[in-house]
Motif scaffolding. Structure first.
Motif, mmCIF file in Angstrom:
data_model
loop_
_atom_site.group_PDB
_atom_site.id
_atom_site.type_symbol
_atom_site.label_atom_id
_atom_site.label_comp_id
_atom_site.label_asym_id
_atom_site.label_seq_id
_atom_site.Cartn_x
_atom_site.Cartn_y
_atom_site.Cartn_z
ATOM 1 N N MET A 89 40.069 37.986 -1.293
ATOM 2 C CA MET A 89 39.143 37.085 -2.011
ATOM 3 C C MET A 89 39.709 36.736 -3.397
ATOM 4 S SD MET A 89 35.157 37.796 -3.104
ATOM 5 C CE MET A 89 35.529 38.522 -4.711
ATOM 6 N N ILE A 90 39.919 35.452 -3.658
ATOM 7 C CA ILE A 90 40.352 35.028 -4.990
ATOM 8 C C ILE A 90 39.118 34.539 -5.739
ATOM 9 C CG2 ILE A 90 41.755 33.383 -6.299
ATOM 10 C CD1 ILE A 90 43.699 33.292 -4.002
ATOM 11 N N SER A 91 38.819 35.162 -6.878
ATOM 12 C CA SER A 91 37.592 34.748 -7.566
ATOM 13 C C SER A 91 37.830 34.133 -8.934
ATOM 14 C CB SER A 91 36.628 35.927 -7.665
ATOM 15 O OG SER A 91 37.227 36.973 -8.367
ATOM 16 N N ASN A 92 39.083 33.987 -9.345
ATOM 17 C CA ASN A 92 39.338 33.230 -10.567
ATOM 18 C C ASN A 92 40.788 32.766 -10.604
ATOM 19 O OD1 ASN A 92 41.011 35.278 -12.017
ATOM 20 N ND2 ASN A 92 39.107 36.442 -11.888
ATOM 21 N N ARG A 93 41.075 31.840 -11.487
ATOM 22 C CA ARG A 93 42.385 31.211 -11.565
ATOM 23 C C ARG A 93 43.483 32.184 -12.010
ATOM 24 N NH1 ARG A 93 43.763 25.732 -12.455
ATOM 25 N NH2 ARG A 93 46.041 25.596 -12.513
ATOM 26 N N ASN A 94 43.089 33.177 -12.832
ATOM 27 C CA ASN A 94 44.086 34.157 -13.293
ATOM 28 C C ASN A 94 44.833 34.789 -12.142
ATOM 29 O OD1 ASN A 94 43.521 33.843 -15.925
ATOM 30 N ND2 ASN A 94 42.384 35.762 -16.191
ATOM 31 N N GLN A 95 44.120 35.067 -11.078
ATOM 32 C CA GLN A 95 44.772 35.698 -9.923
ATOM 33 C C GLN A 95 45.851 34.776 -9.356
ATOM 34 O OE1 GLN A 95 40.653 36.427 -8.356
ATOM 35 N NE2 GLN A 95 41.635 38.216 -7.424
ATOM 36 N N VAL A 96 45.585 33.465 -9.376
ATOM 37 C CA VAL A 96 46.577 32.507 -8.880
ATOM 38 C C VAL A 96 47.780 32.469 -9.831
ATOM 39 C CG1 VAL A 96 46.985 30.117 -8.192
ATOM 40 C CG2 VAL A 96 44.722 31.155 -7.858
ATOM 41 N N THR A 97 47.520 32.490 -11.133
ATOM 42 C CA THR A 97 48.611 32.490 -12.108
ATOM 43 C C THR A 97 49.510 33.710 -11.909
ATOM 44 O OG1 THR A 97 47.202 31.328 -13.692
ATOM 45 C CG2 THR A 97 49.143 32.418 -14.589
ATOM 46 N N THR A 136 18.500 31.522 0.526
ATOM 47 C CA THR A 136 19.148 30.215 0.684
ATOM 48 C C THR A 136 20.567 30.247 0.127
ATOM 49 O OG1 THR A 136 16.979 29.189 0.391
ATOM 50 C CG2 THR A 136 18.903 27.746 0.169
ATOM 51 N N VAL A 137 20.683 30.776 -1.063
ATOM 52 C CA VAL A 137 22.004 30.882 -1.678
ATOM 53 C C VAL A 137 22.915 31.787 -0.836
ATOM 54 C CG1 VAL A 137 23.243 31.854 -3.670
ATOM 55 C CG2 VAL A 137 21.274 30.349 -4.022
ATOM 56 N N GLY A 138 22.348 32.887 -0.369
ATOM 57 C CA GLY A 138 23.120 33.823 0.449
ATOM 58 C C GLY A 138 23.655 33.164 1.710
ATOM 59 N N ALA A 139 22.805 32.370 2.364
ATOM 60 C CA ALA A 139 23.216 31.705 3.599
ATOM 61 C C ALA A 139 24.317 30.672 3.307
ATOM 62 C CB ALA A 139 22.003 31.025 4.240
ATOM 63 N N LEU A 140 24.102 29.921 2.237
ATOM 64 C CA LEU A 140 25.039 28.852 1.881
ATOM 65 C C LEU A 140 26.441 29.396 1.598
ATOM 66 C CD1 LEU A 140 24.318 25.866 1.619
ATOM 67 C CD2 LEU A 140 24.102 26.180 -0.842
ATOM 68 N N PHE A 141 26.498 30.519 0.856
ATOM 69 C CA PHE A 141 27.793 31.049 0.444
ATOM 70 C C PHE A 141 28.274 32.198 1.347
ATOM 71 C CE2 PHE A 141 26.264 29.164 -3.579
ATOM 72 C CZ PHE A 141 27.350 28.383 -3.899
ATOM 73 N N GLY A 142 27.442 32.557 2.334
ATOM 74 C CA GLY A 142 27.857 33.627 3.239
ATOM 75 C C GLY A 142 27.913 34.986 2.564
ATOM 76 N N LEU A 143 26.860 35.322 1.796
ATOM 77 C CA LEU A 143 26.855 36.583 1.054
ATOM 78 C C LEU A 143 26.254 37.708 1.888
ATOM 79 C CD1 LEU A 143 25.419 35.248 -2.339
ATOM 80 C CD2 LEU A 143 27.829 35.493 -1.703
ATOM 81 N N PRO A 144 26.684 38.949 1.693
ATOM 82 C CA PRO A 144 26.071 40.084 2.374
ATOM 83 C C PRO A 144 24.667 40.359 1.820
ATOM 84 C CG PRO A 144 27.698 40.842 0.771
ATOM 85 C CD PRO A 144 27.807 39.344 0.833
ATOM 86 N N LEU A 176 31.742 32.309 -6.457
ATOM 87 C CA LEU A 176 32.810 31.397 -6.887
ATOM 88 C C LEU A 176 33.925 31.339 -5.848
ATOM 89 C CD1 LEU A 176 32.947 32.186 -10.702
ATOM 90 C CD2 LEU A 176 32.254 30.038 -9.624
ATOM 91 N N ALA A 177 34.275 32.484 -5.281
ATOM 92 C CA ALA A 177 35.325 32.498 -4.264
ATOM 93 C C ALA A 177 34.897 31.655 -3.064
ATOM 94 C CB ALA A 177 35.625 33.935 -3.846
ATOM 95 N N ALA A 178 33.644 31.837 -2.628
ATOM 96 C CA ALA A 178 33.157 31.085 -1.462
ATOM 97 C C ALA A 178 33.051 29.600 -1.777
ATOM 98 C CB ALA A 178 31.796 31.632 -1.030
ATOM 99 N N LYS A 179 32.601 29.281 -3.000
ATOM 100 C CA LYS A 179 32.460 27.871 -3.394
ATOM 101 C C LYS A 179 33.801 27.149 -3.259
ATOM 102 C CE LYS A 179 30.904 24.867 -7.136
ATOM 103 N NZ LYS A 179 32.081 24.032 -7.323
ATOM 104 N N VAL A 180 34.871 27.773 -3.736
ATOM 105 C CA VAL A 180 36.177 27.128 -3.682
ATOM 106 C C VAL A 180 36.683 27.042 -2.247
ATOM 107 C CG1 VAL A 180 38.613 27.346 -4.348
ATOM 108 C CG2 VAL A 180 36.816 27.746 -6.036
ATOM 109 N N SER A 181 36.555 28.131 -1.510
ATOM 110 C CA SER A 181 37.146 28.089 -0.166
ATOM 111 C C SER A 181 36.315 27.209 0.778
ATOM 112 C CB SER A 181 37.354 29.501 0.389
ATOM 113 O OG SER A 181 36.125 30.153 0.492
#
Lengths: 149, 149, 149, 149, 149, 149, 149, 149, 149, 149
Positions: free
Chosen positions: I1-9, A54-62, A13-18
């Motif tokens: 790493m921000i992984s949810n909106r609560n952290q922003v709040t 594939t998912v790992g590459a897309l989101f840059g996961l370890p 989720l963090a990677a998706k947003v950034s």
């Protein structure tokens, strides 16, 4: 140290947003429906090695996260038994208001048994409508009759 | 003295079993879908005068019960927040497992808002399948965007 | 007026005590396992016409009750989410203590999916043991793999 | 500082995924059933010194963690009273639907008492079946009669 | 029609008050401890034929009630998970405050296992004390070690 | 920064495991019963300066922790209202099954009032028994009559 | 047949309304405070023979009800753990907001222990105030120190 | 970064223990009652600039914490709806046992309305008593009549 | 790493306190009502790019946080189903006490349907009053009739 | 025998349906707002003698019911803490989503305190709108500042 799937979901989720990735793009890369793909990325389904990479590459996961994607997760995506989020609550409300109706009509057609939530698929589509576009969802679940023994 | 809709629902269920009436027959008499009709008979929808009289005649209800069918009921058909009945639980499980997925995909397509559970319809059908027939359900709800003000 | 299956279950239990009937006798008359038969009499399974009439005759039930036995019941036999009865609690405890273990081992053998509670049977037997007889229970449920789509 | 068993369980799970260890391998090394061994690694059973050292070596745990494996844990493996995970929920559902049936049949055979969840063993096996393989589980618990005094 | 043990318990309580019977008198007639006897009359234990007839005669119960006393009851005597009654709450509080202490000390002495609540007896006595009399309770439960398999 | 007693309890538990200390040893050093001493170390009782220093020395606690041991803690040692741990659950079950019995017998002997959980002591002993050793627990609580005013 | 105290409380409330009796009148007849008297009539306290007969005469209760008034009741007067009634909720709110404050100040003054709710009295008075009359409540409970043993 | 009042309360509690400060000392410095002062320090009341600076100096808080003391907090000081701590539970019990009594007597005196928990004060005192000192608490709340409109 | 909106709040709340920003100032900068703006900053609404950047600049948020402000949040701002904070509880109480009244009157005027909480706006104002200023709140929600199908 | 207000509410609802009475008619007869009048008829407010007699005449209630209307009721109109009825749930959702917003804005304007739910009035109106009529609700509650003492 990653000790549960939630940590991987948070990374995604963090990677998706950034990175501004869309679920439909992930779905295309994986070659499966957007519904299954999103559920998998949100920690509800198990990916095979290629899908996980594939998912790992897309989101840059370890690598460790990629390994966790291939482990069957502890499922259930909601923080409370009755969801507070309005969109998800409407679905809970449908079950609450129509629950006995769904039960009656499936039994009238099929007899005693259930509609599977495992041998199951879901398709969510926009349906244009002059009075306001609609969300159209098709749920398909195998009917499983209660066994007599 | 009838002081709530539940008492009417119980009369309908008792009559349905003893007279062997099917929901599809009620639906035909009312001239509306079997989903809406069943929900109405189970105490979740409001009938107009003609519909109420048709239902009353079919199930042999007293006038007072026919009057109650025309009153907006207190909705919610389940005795517990998490349903125990296996068929209904599978629907709760779909919300639990796919809840965040449904949320993500509707927002990706429509932006912030909800799928209405009021401007809503549902259609439940048997879909023949050589590997075992399936329950196919189409849910259609108007998308309602969050208002900015 | 009988308006739900619970009322029939109560009639059966009252008759069972006053007539001194055993579940194994009912099972023999029905020609099915004592597990399925007992669950059916306790309001958890649906009987066909012949089975319902046999049960009705045995317990001296009125016709309306016999009709209700052929209706799919709202399932779930316990008054609280965590059962208070010590015998039933031990089963809840097995799920609580061994739940993640069962999950891990079924997934290790079969991959992602579930053990069905619908295409399911159960067999309860006494197993003689010099250190104290044991209750031996065999649970058999079809493995249902999660569908990818 | 390790101050509870959960931290050890998380270390084991993290190592299991990154090293690709199987529960059956751990079971072989320990020389006990895969059911008991997995439950122990998941924080539900107490290991003796030798078992703990074997597990510690296999998963690369620090000495402090090996010491904790020999301490009786606070048991219960599920995050909520009603489990959300579909595989584990099916077991909860079996208790919910069949709970009163199990109670009736054990009492009919043994009189008042319980099936022990302590003097207890469990065996999970795949059973090949042309209609789809099945999960076969044998539960064995000593019957404990209620004491009269 | 008596359809559950609660109805019998209510009959006993009503008769106890109107006839002014004491639990110690019932206990003497039954020839067992006042603790077991009271629990049995309150719907938590199973009586044999002779005991049930004695209780029936004492409280003036109908034959159907006497039959129910010989059926294993669904146990648990409290209306809520956390009891509201102050006397019973104090016992809940002892479990809440001392629960982990009891666990630590039994494990230190016996290793992993439980104190049985089935092979169990309880003795409640007044202990004279110049600073105010005390309630002295002796609980005795067999230690049951966890089985390794 | 230590901001609550739980943090101290965790330090004690971590040190206990890594140093292999027994509760009976702590009890001896403190000069009080093992029951009170263990409850105190587990965060349920308040120590005086000397007791706190003894405990601090034994477990190697920092001064701040020793200060916290002398502060009255927020009591209650269990993470859920109904405990999941089997040993502790058996005690909850005793309250659930015998709760009304205990109430009846104390009232029959003493009239309206409670057994104190504050002016209270507990003694846990092993009692040898050829059929399996037993856990013997003596609870002693002052009877407190309800005041009339 | 009266089988619990609630039935007596309902009789009292029904008679109070239809006869227009005030609690202060009952209190005067009984010769005790209006607080204790009201609590007793509402099913929370135990009356002696004379008090019970006075209450019985005042409200026109049958003999069986008068007998029940002399039996120690199962206490707790609220239908839910968090009360919905605004007046009673304000008291719950005081406990919620000031709970830790009350705890700190009593411990600062008295050390570890509790304020008894058994050796307890309450006095509710109107206090005239030009800015609006006030409810003045005095609570008095004996301090009970935790016992060390 | 301090993002809620709880963090400030934890800082105050940690400093209170390590510095050995008493609530009565804080109260004196602030010039308000010990009840209001303690509630404020425990995160339930809002301080003005001068009060916050006094508290900040006393406990050695950073500027950010002093700013937070002047923000209206999210109130409620207890971790669970039914408190587990015995001292606080006794207050919950008073509400549970006397709740309906308090309601009846305030209504008998004042008519429909509530006792305010906002225009409210509390005074806790030790009252010497040869039979054991008592905690005396005076609660004073403005009566607010329900508005008719 | 921000992984949810609560952290922003939490970042927004921390900055608001340390910088002394007012919601009305944020509202002015955004050009929308103070109600929508505050809800958005508290993690309940979705901002567009420009709004998010304005908020980010005002509170000094990192880019990642500004990105999260543009993501639809998981809504629901309260930590418990029944709120403990007195101000928010009063609103819950209005729903509890007036819930059925609101339902009756909307249905009497409009028939079956709901008042939307999505196509919804809220306006909170101070209304001067010699007897004490009042909070005046206008809620406006589109009526959505239940669809018949 | 009428022993609580609920029974009166049920009589009113039964009569309302069978006689086809509207709340607005009752309101006119009583001479108060439809909101207060409806809440009173639904068991949430206390009527004076004249109001009660008017309501009694309108709905054909017995004298005993008319007496009960003049007794302060135990308030709270909903069967569950989280309401299932969709119309009422939307109000619960407003509290859940906007709760912290309402709190922030009232505190920003007024400082610490609450909006009264007792010195409170509500006005529900239809507001014509070409895009669909709206429900307009005005809530007015006196601001009550927290007292410092």
């Amino acid at each position: 140290m990653i000790s549960n799937r939630n940590q991987v979901t948070e990374m995604i989720l963090a990677a998706k947003v950034s990175k501004g990735i869309k679920w439909s793009e992930v779905s295309e890369k994986i070659g499966l429906s957007k519904e299954w793909t999103t559920a998998a990325c949100l920690g509800q389904m198990t990916l095979d090695k290629k899908q996980a990479e594939t998912v790992g590459a897309l989101f840059g996961l370890p690598d460790e996260a990629v390994a966790w994607l291939q482990i069957v997760p502890y499922k259930g995506s909601l923080p409370t038994a009755v969801p507070t989020d309005p969109l998800i609550y409407r679905w809970y409300e449908i079950v609450s208001v129509y629950g006995t109706t769904i039960k009656e009509l499936i039994h009238e057609e099929f007899g005693d048994g259930i509609m599977s939530a495992i041998d199951f698929s879901m398709d969510i589509q926009r349906k244009a409508d002059p009075k306001g576009d609609r969300v159209n969802v098709v749920l398909s679940g195998k009917f499983l009759p209660y066994k007599t023994y």
